[in-house]
Structure formats: C-alpha cells, structure tokens
Design a protein around this motif. Sequence first.
Motif, PDB file in Angstrom:
ATOM      1  N   GLN A  32      24.969   7.801 -39.667  1.00  0.00           N
ATOM      2  CA  GLN A  32      24.057   6.672 -39.874  1.00  0.00           C
ATOM      3  C   GLN A  32      22.683   7.058 -39.349  1.00  0.00           C
ATOM      4  O   GLN A  32      22.572   7.634 -38.270  1.00  0.00           O
ATOM      5  N   THR A  33      21.661   6.764 -40.136  1.00  0.00           N
ATOM      6  CA  THR A  33      20.275   7.053 -39.767  1.00  0.00           C
ATOM      7  C   THR A  33      19.440   5.810 -40.026  1.00  0.00           C
ATOM      8  O   THR A  33      19.605   5.153 -41.048  1.00  0.00           O
ATOM      9  N   VAL A  63      26.704  -0.286 -35.874  1.00  0.00           N
ATOM     10  CA  VAL A  63      26.943   1.048 -36.404  1.00  0.00           C
ATOM     11  C   VAL A  63      28.364   1.069 -36.967  1.00  0.00           C
ATOM     12  O   VAL A  63      29.316   0.706 -36.270  1.00  0.00           O
ATOM     13  N   LYS A  64      28.489   1.498 -38.224  1.00  0.00           N
ATOM     14  CA  LYS A  64      29.806   1.534 -38.868  1.00  0.00           C
ATOM     15  C   LYS A  64      30.340   2.964 -38.876  1.00  0.00           C
ATOM     16  O   LYS A  64      29.726   3.862 -39.435  1.00  0.00           O
ATOM     17  N   GLN A 122      19.547   8.178 -35.003  1.00  0.00           N
ATOM     18  CA  GLN A 122      20.718   8.712 -35.685  1.00  0.00           C
ATOM     19  C   GLN A 122      21.943   8.449 -34.824  1.00  0.00           C
ATOM     20  O   GLN A 122      21.851   8.415 -33.597  1.00  0.00           O
ATOM     21  N   TRP A 123      23.087   8.295 -35.472  1.00  0.00           N
ATOM     22  CA  TRP A 123      24.365   8.188 -34.790  1.00  0.00           C
ATOM     23  C   TRP A 123      25.275   9.241 -35.389  1.00  0.00           C
ATOM     24  O   TRP A 123      25.285   9.448 -36.599  1.00  0.00           O
ATOM     25  N   THR A 174      33.079  -1.417 -37.405  1.00  0.00           N
ATOM     26  CA  THR A 174      31.678  -1.606 -37.052  1.00  0.00           C
ATOM     27  C   THR A 174      31.617  -1.950 -35.570  1.00  0.00           C
ATOM     28  O   THR A 174      32.339  -2.835 -35.104  1.00  0.00           O
TER      29      THR A 174
END
Length: 156
Positions: free
Chosen positions: A48-49, A68-69, A33-34, A16
Amino acid sequence: NTSPQTKRAVLRAGQTIKTEYKVGAAHGGGHCQWALSYDNGKTWVVFQTLIRDCLRNIPNGGKYSVNVKIPASAPSGKAIFQWIWNNAIGNRELYSNCVVPLLANYGPKSLLIGEFPRPADKDGREAFAKRRKITVRVPAKGAAKGASKAKNSKKN
C-alpha cells in the motif's frame, strides 16, 4: 515507539487494520508506504502506498491514523510489518519503523525527492512506480529448508 516489540500481532490476509502514529512534526505531509517482509527484512513487499496525503494537515504533536489492508493474497508465515514516510517539506529525510523498501532522502547514494509543498510541484511519485517488483513465497510446512525465495516479477 521504535523499539522492537516482543509481543507479536496475528494479522490475516484480507484484514484491514487501523495504523496509528503520534506526529512530532508533520513536515507538510508526504508519501507513505506499508510493506511486509517474510525473510527477516532482507526483502520487502510494498502493498500500500499513499502519495502526498500521508500526514498532511496534521498539527505538530497530533495523532494520525490510516486504515491499511493486508492483501488477500498475502502468504501465511512470520512477517515483519513496516511503515515508511518521505516528508514533503524540510530536510530531505526518511522516517521508518523498519528497513526501507524505497531509499529516498537517505544519504548521497539514494534517490532525492525534493520538497513539494504546492500541488504543481514535482513530488517524485514516478520512483514508486519504478520499484523493483518481488514475489515472496513461504514454503508449506515440512518443505525443504531454504525453499523460500524472493524473485523478480515482470511489470504488467
């Protein structure tokens, strides 16, 4: 900072990380988003969103951060890490630090997500669920060149 960086971070699957942003204008928040790309930005895997709440209630000039993981299943290899934001209020715009996984508010041929300042407003969230699914495989060391492929995955 949107300029390319020469220093590379080493991230680990399952790790993370704290992402941080300086916000010029938050435009009522929106969707973020990522994503990762293993093929120099040709294809992206969004992992991730955050719907609606990204940058929400951040004052102009303020700072914002999100944990963010990186997925535990993320393959090893060189990758590009990306953040993208579709704003809730104001001109229909797209903000990103790389190439785009969901093209919205990015010109006449892209999806238009209208403003959504009130909780009952349509916010285009269904478009995120309809993104094309891809799987990225990174070849093991010594594998034949060109063995890395991106392919469609079926939705469950």
